[in-house]
Enzyme design. Structure first.
Site, PDB file in Angstrom:
ATOM      1  N   LEU A 136      57.717  12.751  -2.188  1.00  0.00           N
ATOM      2  CA  LEU A 136      57.162  12.521  -0.842  1.00  0.00           C
ATOM      3  C   LEU A 136      57.274  11.102  -0.485  1.00  0.00           C
ATOM      4  CD1 LEU A 136      54.426  15.071  -0.436  1.00  0.00           C
ATOM      5  CD2 LEU A 136      56.809  15.477   0.118  1.00  0.00           C
ATOM      6  N   ASP A 137      57.652  10.854   0.931  1.00  0.00           N
ATOM      7  CA  ASP A 137      57.657   9.358   1.192  1.00  0.00           C
ATOM      8  C   ASP A 137      56.147   8.909   1.032  1.00  0.00           C
ATOM      9  OD1 ASP A 137      60.269   9.350   1.614  1.00  0.00           O
ATOM     10  OD2 ASP A 137      60.096  10.032   3.656  1.00  0.00           O
ATOM     11  N   LYS A 138      56.098   7.593   1.171  1.00  0.00           N
ATOM     12  CA  LYS A 138      54.564   7.064   1.124  1.00  0.00           C
ATOM     13  C   LYS A 138      53.791   7.625   2.215  1.00  0.00           C
ATOM     14  CE  LYS A 138      52.554   2.418   1.654  1.00  0.00           C
ATOM     15  NZ  LYS A 138      52.005   2.360   3.299  1.00  0.00           N
ATOM     16  N   THR A 140      54.170  10.417   4.107  1.00  0.00           N
ATOM     17  CA  THR A 140      54.227  11.672   4.194  1.00  0.00           C
ATOM     18  C   THR A 140      52.987  12.349   3.221  1.00  0.00           C
ATOM     19  OG1 THR A 140      56.480  11.730   4.748  1.00  0.00           O
ATOM     20  CG2 THR A 140      55.510  13.775   4.002  1.00  0.00           C
ATOM     21  N   ARG A 236      63.295  13.726   8.678  1.00  0.00           N
ATOM     22  CA  ARG A 236      62.729  12.483   9.798  1.00  0.00           C
ATOM     23  C   ARG A 236      64.225  12.159  10.383  1.00  0.00           C
ATOM     24  NH1 ARG A 236      60.439   8.242   5.885  1.00  0.00           N
ATOM     25  NH2 ARG A 236      60.343   6.913   7.579  1.00  0.00           N
TER      26      ARG A 236
END
Length: 302
Positions: A136-138, A140, A236
């Protein structure tokens, strides 16, 4: 730092600066070269230049190669929000703002630092990404499945590749989506004009996002998304592509947006058959407080 220089020869006359340096530094990516230029590590005739500068015969180019950050992966005791765990795998609710694994600029304080203090993990992905099957992105938040054993890791990776893991997210987007249900099917790859971003690109990798409207507000929509594929930044990029960028997204969102400490995106549900026991695993996690507070804020707006 290591300093290097070159005098531009006739064959490189009018070549873009970033392209020339990529040719001269084949071990580095073009995006890495571009970051050197933006950071002022490259000079042309004693002055800073832009990445798209067209080199002229006789230009004297100097550049500094930053020393690679060396770090050791160390266990760090953390209060991890583990929602499921057995001897083969675990499912953790990653907080917003936490990086998943160590990398340049993030040598500690990552989810992996906390996980290795908690348990043994698979070693398939190398020393700095143990157990990490998907990321997961930082900024998110939400659920990730992590492999403890190599057997579980390999099978989970196959399940993800074959789309046998159901991943559901919720997001707040700019604009009011009229349709109750929708599917965004648009291929994703690196943005040709900015290698640090992803974009919908012809001949990119297949990317499919299903969504439904959960609630509408003036100028905003709360949506629930189901991933059929799992490309980098997929949700996104897809919502930007259809004209409804995610609130708070610093990379793909609007300049004028709400302060949500990064994109308002949360991985709320994971469903899969256990790779070893075949047991049905369903794990859920509520969105973090800032996500809920944002919904309350936009609901109060006239």
């Amino acid at each position: 730092m290591t300093k290097q220089s070159v005098l531009v020869e006739e064959q490189f006359h009018t070549t873009r600066l970033d392209k020339l340096l990529t040719t001269l530094n084949p071990e580095e990516s073009r995006s890495q070269i571009q970051s050197w230029i933006k950071d002022g590590l490259v000079q042309v005739n004693g002055k800073k230049a832009k990445t798209n500068y067209r080199c002229q015969q006789g230009d004297f180019i100097e550049w500094e190669i930053p020393e690679e950050e060396v770090f050791e992966l160390k266990p760090e005791s953390m209060d991890l929000d583990i929602r499921y765990e057995d001897e083969h795998l675990l499912v953790v609710n990653k907080p917003k703002g936490m990086v998943v694994h160590p990398a340049a600029g993030h040598s500690d304080g990552t989810l992996v630092n906390g996980l290795i203090a908690h348990t043994e993990l698979s070693d398939i992905n190398g020393d700095f990404r143990p157990g990490i099957v998907h990321r997961l992105d930082k900024d998110t938040s939400g659920l990730m499945v992590v492999a403890k054993t190599n057997d579980a890791h390999e099978k989970l990776a196959t399940m993800l590749r074959e789309r046998n893991v159901k991943r559901q997210y919720q997001a707040i987007v700019h604009g009011e989506i009229e349709h109750e249900l929708g599917t965004i099917e648009a291929p994703i790859s690196r943005d040709p004009s900015d290698r640090k971003r992803m974009a919908v690109v012809d001949h990119g990798k297949e990317a499919i996002t299903h969504f439904r409207v959960h609630e509408r507000f003036p100028n905003y929509t709360h949506v629930v998304c189901d991933l059929e594929t799992g490309r980098t930044h997929q949700i996104r990029v897809h919502f930007k592509y259809i004209g409804f960028p995610i609130v708070g997204d610093p990379k793909y969102g609007q300049r004028k947006t709400l302060d949500t400490e990064g994109q308002a995106l949360h991985a709320r549900r994971l469903e899969f058959n256990h790779p070893i026991t075949s047991e049905k695993i369903i794990v859920t996690a509520d969105a973090p407080a800032i996500f809920k507070e944002t919904l309350k804020e936009i609901d109060r707006r006239p």
